[in-house]
Scaffold this motif. Structure first.
Motif, PDB file in Angstrom:
ATOM      1  N   GLU A 229      20.510  10.580   2.898  1.00 19.40           N
ATOM      2  CA  GLU A 229      19.345  10.240   3.717  1.00 19.40           C
ATOM      3  C   GLU A 229      18.193  10.978   3.094  1.00 19.40           C
ATOM      4  N   THR A 230      17.115  10.257   2.810  1.00 19.60           N
ATOM      5  CA  THR A 230      15.976  10.899   2.161  1.00 19.60           C
ATOM      6  C   THR A 230      14.780  10.842   3.101  1.00 19.60           C
ATOM      7  N   ASP A 231      13.791  11.711   2.832  1.00 17.77           N
ATOM      8  CA  ASP A 231      12.596  11.686   3.681  1.00 17.77           C
ATOM      9  C   ASP A 231      11.307  11.616   2.871  1.00 17.77           C
ATOM     10  N   SER A 232      11.442  11.216   1.597  1.00 17.18           N
ATOM     11  CA  SER A 232      10.251  11.012   0.763  1.00 17.18           C
ATOM     12  C   SER A 232      10.621  10.112  -0.412  1.00 17.18           C
ATOM     13  N   PRO A 233       9.605   9.460  -1.002  1.00 17.81           N
ATOM     14  CA  PRO A 233       9.877   8.632  -2.186  1.00 17.81           C
ATOM     15  C   PRO A 233      10.498   9.458  -3.310  1.00 17.81           C
ATOM     16  N   GLU A 234      10.041  10.706  -3.458  1.00 17.94           N
ATOM     17  CA  GLU A 234      10.553  11.578  -4.521  1.00 17.94           C
ATOM     18  C   GLU A 234      12.033  11.871  -4.312  1.00 17.94           C
ATOM     19  N   ALA A 235      12.418  12.036  -3.055  1.00 21.12           N
ATOM     20  CA  ALA A 235      13.824  12.332  -2.752  1.00 21.12           C
ATOM     21  C   ALA A 235      14.701  11.123  -3.087  1.00 21.12           C
ATOM     22  N   THR A 236      14.198   9.920  -2.833  1.00 20.58           N
ATOM     23  CA  THR A 236      14.958   8.709  -3.171  1.00 20.58           C
ATOM     24  C   THR A 236      15.099   8.595  -4.683  1.00 20.58           C
ATOM     25  N   LEU A 237      14.019   8.930  -5.379  1.00 17.85           N
ATOM     26  CA  LEU A 237      14.049   8.936  -6.841  1.00 17.85           C
ATOM     27  C   LEU A 237      15.122   9.902  -7.359  1.00 17.85           C
TER      28      LEU A 237
ATOM     29  N   LEU B 244      11.920  -5.037   2.516  1.00 16.76           N
ATOM     30  CA  LEU B 244      10.706  -4.648   1.805  1.00 16.76           C
ATOM     31  C   LEU B 244      10.350  -3.206   2.176  1.00 16.76           C
ATOM     32  N   GLY B 245      10.109  -2.385   1.178  1.00 19.90           N
ATOM     33  CA  GLY B 245       9.716  -1.001   1.432  1.00 19.90           C
ATOM     34  C   GLY B 245      10.867  -0.053   1.718  1.00 19.90           C
ATOM     35  N   ALA B 246      12.097  -0.551   1.606  1.00 18.58           N
ATOM     36  CA  ALA B 246      13.260   0.301   1.892  1.00 18.58           C
ATOM     37  C   ALA B 246      13.476   1.348   0.797  1.00 18.58           C
ATOM     38  N   GLY B 247      12.905   1.097  -0.382  1.00 15.66           N
ATOM     39  CA  GLY B 247      13.020   2.091  -1.455  1.00 15.66           C
ATOM     40  C   GLY B 247      13.851   1.642  -2.647  1.00 15.66           C
ATOM     41  N   LYS B 248      14.143   0.359  -2.734  1.00 18.89           N
ATOM     42  CA  LYS B 248      14.967  -0.168  -3.838  1.00 18.89           C
ATOM     43  C   LYS B 248      14.346   0.171  -5.195  1.00 18.89           C
ATOM     44  N   THR B 249      13.055  -0.100  -5.320  1.00 21.71           N
ATOM     45  CA  THR B 249      12.396   0.145  -6.607  1.00 21.71           C
ATOM     46  C   THR B 249      12.357   1.637  -6.933  1.00 21.71           C
ATOM     47  N   HIS B 250      12.183   2.468  -5.919  1.00 19.66           N
ATOM     48  CA  HIS B 250      12.196   3.916  -6.164  1.00 19.66           C
ATOM     49  C   HIS B 250      13.573   4.376  -6.653  1.00 19.66           C
ATOM     50  N   LEU B 251      14.616   3.810  -6.083  1.00 23.23           N
ATOM     51  CA  LEU B 251      15.958   4.157  -6.532  1.00 23.23           C
ATOM     52  C   LEU B 251      16.154   3.722  -7.988  1.00 23.23           C
TER      53      LEU B 251
ATOM     54  N   ILE C 224      19.714  -4.915  -9.648  1.00 25.07           N
ATOM     55  CA  ILE C 224      19.124  -6.111  -9.064  1.00 25.07           C
ATOM     56  C   ILE C 224      18.672  -5.920  -7.618  1.00 25.07           C
ATOM     57  N   GLU C 225      17.368  -6.181  -7.410  1.00 19.66           N
ATOM     58  CA  GLU C 225      16.790  -6.146  -6.052  1.00 19.66           C
ATOM     59  C   GLU C 225      16.888  -7.552  -5.455  1.00 19.66           C
ATOM     60  N   TRP C 226      17.025  -7.633  -4.145  1.00 19.75           N
ATOM     61  CA  TRP C 226      17.217  -8.899  -3.413  1.00 19.75           C
ATOM     62  C   TRP C 226      18.412  -9.691  -3.962  1.00 19.75           C
TER      63      TRP C 226
ATOM     64  N   GLY D 249      10.024   6.394  10.205  1.00 20.78           N
ATOM     65  CA  GLY D 249       9.014   7.097   9.404  1.00 20.78           C
ATOM     66  C   GLY D 249       9.304   6.972   7.920  1.00 20.78           C
ATOM     67  N   THR D 250       9.380   8.122   7.256  1.00 24.97           N
ATOM     68  CA  THR D 250       9.662   8.085   5.818  1.00 24.97           C
ATOM     69  C   THR D 250      11.152   8.311   5.545  1.00 24.97           C
ATOM     70  N   ARG D 251      11.968   8.234   6.565  1.00 27.39           N
ATOM     71  CA  ARG D 251      13.410   8.414   6.329  1.00 27.39           C
ATOM     72  C   ARG D 251      14.023   7.106   5.840  1.00 27.39           C
ATOM     73  N   ARG D 252      14.927   7.247   4.889  1.00 26.14           N
ATOM     74  CA  ARG D 252      15.651   6.092   4.362  1.00 26.14           C
ATOM     75  C   ARG D 252      17.123   6.454   4.260  1.00 26.14           C
ATOM     76  N   ARG D 253      17.976   5.521   4.654  1.00 21.31           N
ATOM     77  CA  ARG D 253      19.424   5.732   4.564  1.00 21.31           C
ATOM     78  C   ARG D 253      19.934   4.952   3.353  1.00 21.31           C
TER      79      ARG D 253
HETATM   80  P1  ADP Z   1      11.364  -1.807  -2.154  1.00 18.12           P
HETATM   81  O1  ADP Z   1      11.577  -1.993  -3.624  1.00 18.12           O
HETATM   82  O2  ADP Z   1      12.652  -1.689  -1.384  1.00 18.12           O
HETATM   83  O3  ADP Z   1      10.470  -2.836  -1.561  1.00 18.12           O
HETATM   84  P2  ADP Z   1       9.736   0.460  -2.924  1.00 18.12           P
HETATM   85  O4  ADP Z   1      10.554   1.504  -3.564  1.00 18.12           O
HETATM   86  O5  ADP Z   1       8.916  -0.434  -3.790  1.00 18.12           O
HETATM   87  O6  ADP Z   1      10.671  -0.396  -1.939  1.00 18.12           O
HETATM   88  O7  ADP Z   1       8.712   1.093  -1.898  1.00 18.12           O
HETATM   89  C1  ADP Z   1       9.064   2.000  -0.907  1.00 18.12           C
HETATM   90  C2  ADP Z   1       7.805   2.350  -0.160  1.00 18.12           C
HETATM   91  O8  ADP Z   1       8.112   3.214   0.910  1.00 18.12           O
HETATM   92  C3  ADP Z   1       6.811   3.059  -1.043  1.00 18.12           C
HETATM   93  O9  ADP Z   1       5.519   2.738  -0.627  1.00 18.12           O
HETATM   94  C4  ADP Z   1       7.121   4.529  -0.767  1.00 18.12           C
HETATM   95  O10 ADP Z   1       6.004   5.363  -0.972  1.00 18.12           O
HETATM   96  C5  ADP Z   1       7.483   4.475   0.693  1.00 18.12           C
HETATM   97  N1  ADP Z   1       8.455   5.514   1.132  1.00 18.12           N
HETATM   98  C6  ADP Z   1       8.298   6.338   2.172  1.00 18.12           C
HETATM   99  N2  ADP Z   1       9.373   7.112   2.356  1.00 18.12           N
HETATM  100  C7  ADP Z   1      10.247   6.776   1.372  1.00 18.12           C
HETATM  101  C8  ADP Z   1      11.561   7.242   1.045  1.00 18.12           C
HETATM  102  N3  ADP Z   1      12.213   8.173   1.762  1.00 18.12           N
HETATM  103  N4  ADP Z   1      12.172   6.668  -0.022  1.00 18.12           N
HETATM  104  C9  ADP Z   1      11.547   5.698  -0.730  1.00 18.12           C
HETATM  105  N5  ADP Z   1      10.331   5.208  -0.468  1.00 18.12           N
HETATM  106  C10 ADP Z   1       9.675   5.751   0.589  1.00 18.12           C
END
Ligand code: ADP
Ligand code: MG
Length: 139
Positions: A6-14, A36-43, A107-109, A131-135
Protein backbone atom coordinates in the motif's frame (compact mmCIF):
# COMPACT_ATOMS: atom_id res chain seq x y z
CA UNK A 1 -5.04 -12.27 -4.62
CA UNK A 2 -1.98 -11.25 -2.62
CA UNK A 3 -1.45 -7.75 -1.23
CA UNK A 4 1.98 -6.58 -2.36
CA UNK A 5 1.98 -3.05 -1.01
CA UNK A 6 0.00 0.00 0.00
CA UNK A 7 1.56 3.27 -1.02
CA UNK A 8 0.73 6.86 -0.13
CA UNK A 9 2.61 8.79 -2.82
CA UNK A 10 3.55 8.50 -6.50
CA UNK A 11 7.19 8.10 -5.43
CA UNK A 12 6.30 5.17 -3.19
CA UNK A 13 4.51 3.43 -6.08
CA UNK A 14 7.56 4.03 -8.23
CA UNK A 15 9.72 2.41 -5.55
CA UNK A 16 7.44 -0.65 -5.47
CA UNK A 17 7.90 -0.95 -9.22
CA UNK A 18 11.66 -0.88 -8.80
CA UNK A 19 11.47 -3.70 -6.25
CA UNK A 20 9.15 -5.75 -8.45
CA UNK A 21 11.61 -5.51 -11.32
CA UNK A 22 14.02 -7.83 -9.50
CA UNK A 23 11.79 -10.79 -10.20
CA UNK A 24 10.97 -9.97 -13.81
CA UNK A 25 12.90 -11.04 -16.88
CA UNK A 26 12.70 -10.71 -20.65
CA UNK A 27 9.83 -12.72 -22.08
CA UNK A 28 7.58 -11.91 -19.13
CA UNK A 29 4.21 -10.26 -19.74
CA UNK A 30 2.81 -8.15 -16.90
CA UNK A 31 -0.82 -7.01 -17.03
CA UNK A 32 -1.56 -3.91 -14.94
CA UNK A 33 -5.24 -3.55 -14.10
CA UNK A 34 -6.73 -0.48 -12.44
CA UNK A 35 -8.81 2.63 -12.99
CA UNK A 36 -7.56 5.89 -14.43
CA UNK A 37 -5.11 7.42 -11.96
CA UNK A 38 -4.61 4.19 -10.01
CA UNK A 39 -0.87 4.42 -10.63
CA UNK A 40 -0.25 1.92 -13.45
CA UNK A 41 2.09 4.24 -15.31
CA UNK A 42 3.98 5.09 -12.12
CA UNK A 43 4.51 1.40 -11.45
CA UNK A 44 5.78 0.98 -15.03
CA UNK A 45 8.14 3.94 -14.48
CA UNK A 46 9.55 2.18 -11.42
CA UNK A 47 10.01 -1.15 -13.19
CA UNK A 48 11.74 0.61 -16.09
CA UNK A 49 14.01 2.61 -13.78
CA UNK A 50 15.48 -0.67 -12.55
CA UNK A 51 16.89 -1.19 -16.06
CA UNK A 52 18.22 2.32 -16.46
CA UNK A 53 15.31 3.76 -18.41
CA UNK A 54 14.82 7.39 -17.29
CA UNK A 55 11.50 8.04 -15.59
CA UNK A 56 10.75 11.01 -17.87
CA UNK A 57 10.77 8.95 -21.06
CA UNK A 58 8.24 6.48 -19.68
CA UNK A 59 4.74 7.68 -20.47
CA UNK A 60 1.50 6.05 -21.51
CA UNK A 61 1.63 5.41 -25.25
CA UNK A 62 -1.96 6.51 -25.58
CA UNK A 63 -2.02 7.19 -29.31
CA UNK A 64 0.63 4.78 -30.55
CA UNK A 65 -0.53 1.86 -28.33
CA UNK A 66 3.06 0.82 -27.68
CA UNK A 67 6.32 2.47 -26.63
CA UNK A 68 9.57 0.56 -26.87
CA UNK A 69 12.27 1.57 -24.39
CA UNK A 70 15.93 0.61 -24.57
CA UNK A 71 16.58 -1.18 -21.31
CA UNK A 72 20.13 -1.93 -20.20
CA UNK A 73 19.99 -5.59 -21.27
CA UNK A 74 16.75 -5.93 -23.24
CA UNK A 75 13.88 -3.84 -24.62
CA UNK A 76 10.82 -3.00 -22.54
CA UNK A 77 7.49 -2.88 -24.40
CA UNK A 78 4.99 -0.55 -22.76
CA UNK A 79 1.49 -1.08 -24.10
CA UNK A 80 -1.58 0.99 -23.20
CA UNK A 81 -4.74 -0.51 -24.68
CA UNK A 82 -7.07 2.18 -23.30
CA UNK A 83 -7.98 3.57 -26.70
CA UNK A 84 -8.12 0.26 -28.50
CA UNK A 85 -11.51 -0.13 -30.18
CA UNK A 86 -11.20 -3.49 -31.87
CA UNK A 87 -8.90 -6.43 -31.35
CA UNK A 88 -8.14 -6.05 -35.09
CA UNK A 89 -6.03 -2.99 -34.26
CA UNK A 90 -3.99 -5.14 -31.95
CA UNK A 91 -3.43 -7.73 -34.66
CA UNK A 92 -2.31 -4.95 -37.03
CA UNK A 93 0.14 -3.76 -34.39
CA UNK A 94 1.81 -7.18 -34.55
CA UNK A 95 1.19 -7.85 -30.89
CA UNK A 96 2.91 -11.27 -31.01
CA UNK A 97 6.25 -9.47 -31.26
CA UNK A 98 5.55 -7.94 -27.86
CA UNK A 99 3.79 -10.82 -26.08
CA UNK A 100 6.21 -13.46 -27.33
CA UNK A 101 9.28 -11.32 -28.01
CA UNK A 102 12.74 -10.82 -26.54
CA UNK A 103 11.76 -8.04 -24.20
CA UNK A 104 9.71 -7.46 -21.09
CA UNK A 105 6.11 -6.52 -21.86
CA UNK A 106 4.10 -4.26 -19.53
CA UNK A 107 0.50 -3.61 -20.43
CA UNK A 108 -2.00 -1.05 -19.11
CA UNK A 109 -5.75 -1.67 -19.64
CA UNK A 110 -5.12 -5.37 -20.34
CA UNK A 111 -8.85 -6.12 -20.08
CA UNK A 112 -9.17 -4.63 -23.59
CA UNK A 113 -7.09 -7.50 -24.98
CA UNK A 114 -7.86 -10.14 -22.38
CA UNK A 115 -8.51 -12.95 -24.92
CA UNK A 116 -5.05 -12.45 -26.40
CA UNK A 117 -3.06 -12.41 -23.16
CA UNK A 118 -0.62 -15.32 -23.08
CA UNK A 119 -0.95 -18.08 -20.49
CA UNK A 120 2.19 -16.90 -18.73
CA UNK A 121 0.78 -13.39 -18.05
CA UNK A 122 1.41 -12.07 -14.53
CA UNK A 123 -1.42 -9.92 -13.19
CA UNK A 124 -1.05 -6.87 -10.96
CA UNK A 125 -4.07 -4.90 -9.73
CA UNK A 126 -3.92 -1.30 -8.57
CA UNK A 127 -6.76 0.41 -6.75
CA UNK A 128 -7.51 3.77 -5.18
CA UNK A 129 -7.65 3.40 -1.40
CA UNK A 130 -8.61 6.94 -0.38
CA UNK A 131 -6.69 10.16 -1.02
CA UNK A 132 -3.21 9.35 -2.24
CA UNK A 133 -3.33 5.77 -0.99
CA UNK A 134 -3.08 3.01 -3.56
CA UNK A 135 -3.37 -0.73 -3.03
CA UNK A 136 -1.20 -2.96 -5.21
CA UNK A 137 -2.21 -6.62 -5.43
CA UNK A 138 -1.02 -9.60 -7.37
CA UNK A 139 -3.08 -12.37 -8.91
P1 ADP B 1 -2.67 5.35 -14.41
O1 ADP B 1 -1.60 4.97 -15.38
O2 ADP B 1 -3.18 4.17 -13.62
O3 ADP B 1 -3.78 6.11 -15.03
P2 ADP B 1 -0.74 7.24 -13.38
O4 ADP B 1 0.42 6.55 -12.79
O5 ADP B 1 -0.60 7.82 -14.75
O6 ADP B 1 -2.02 6.28 -13.30
O7 ADP B 1 -1.21 8.45 -12.47
C1 ADP B 1 -1.45 8.34 -11.11
C2 ADP B 1 -1.88 9.70 -10.62
O8 ADP B 1 -2.21 9.64 -9.25
C3 ADP B 1 -0.77 10.71 -10.77
O9 ADP B 1 -1.33 11.97 -11.02
C4 ADP B 1 -0.11 10.67 -9.39
O10 ADP B 1 0.53 11.89 -9.07
C5 ADP B 1 -1.30 10.44 -8.51
N1 ADP B 1 -1.01 9.69 -7.25
C6 ADP B 1 -1.36 10.08 -6.02
N2 ADP B 1 -1.02 9.16 -5.11
C7 ADP B 1 -0.41 8.16 -5.79
C8 ADP B 1 0.17 6.92 -5.37
N3 ADP B 1 0.16 6.49 -4.10
N4 ADP B 1 0.69 6.12 -6.34
C9 ADP B 1 0.67 6.52 -7.64
N5 ADP B 1 0.14 7.66 -8.09
C10 ADP B 1 -0.40 8.48 -7.16
MG1 MG C 1 -1.41 5.10 -17.50
Amino acid sequence: MVLLAETDSPEATLAVGQQLAARLQPGDVVALYGDLGAGKTHLVKGICAAWGIPTEVVNSPTFTLVNVYDGRDFPVYHIDAYRLRHLDEFFELGYEDYFFGDGLCLIEWPERVEPLLPAHTQRLRLAHAGGTRRRIEEG
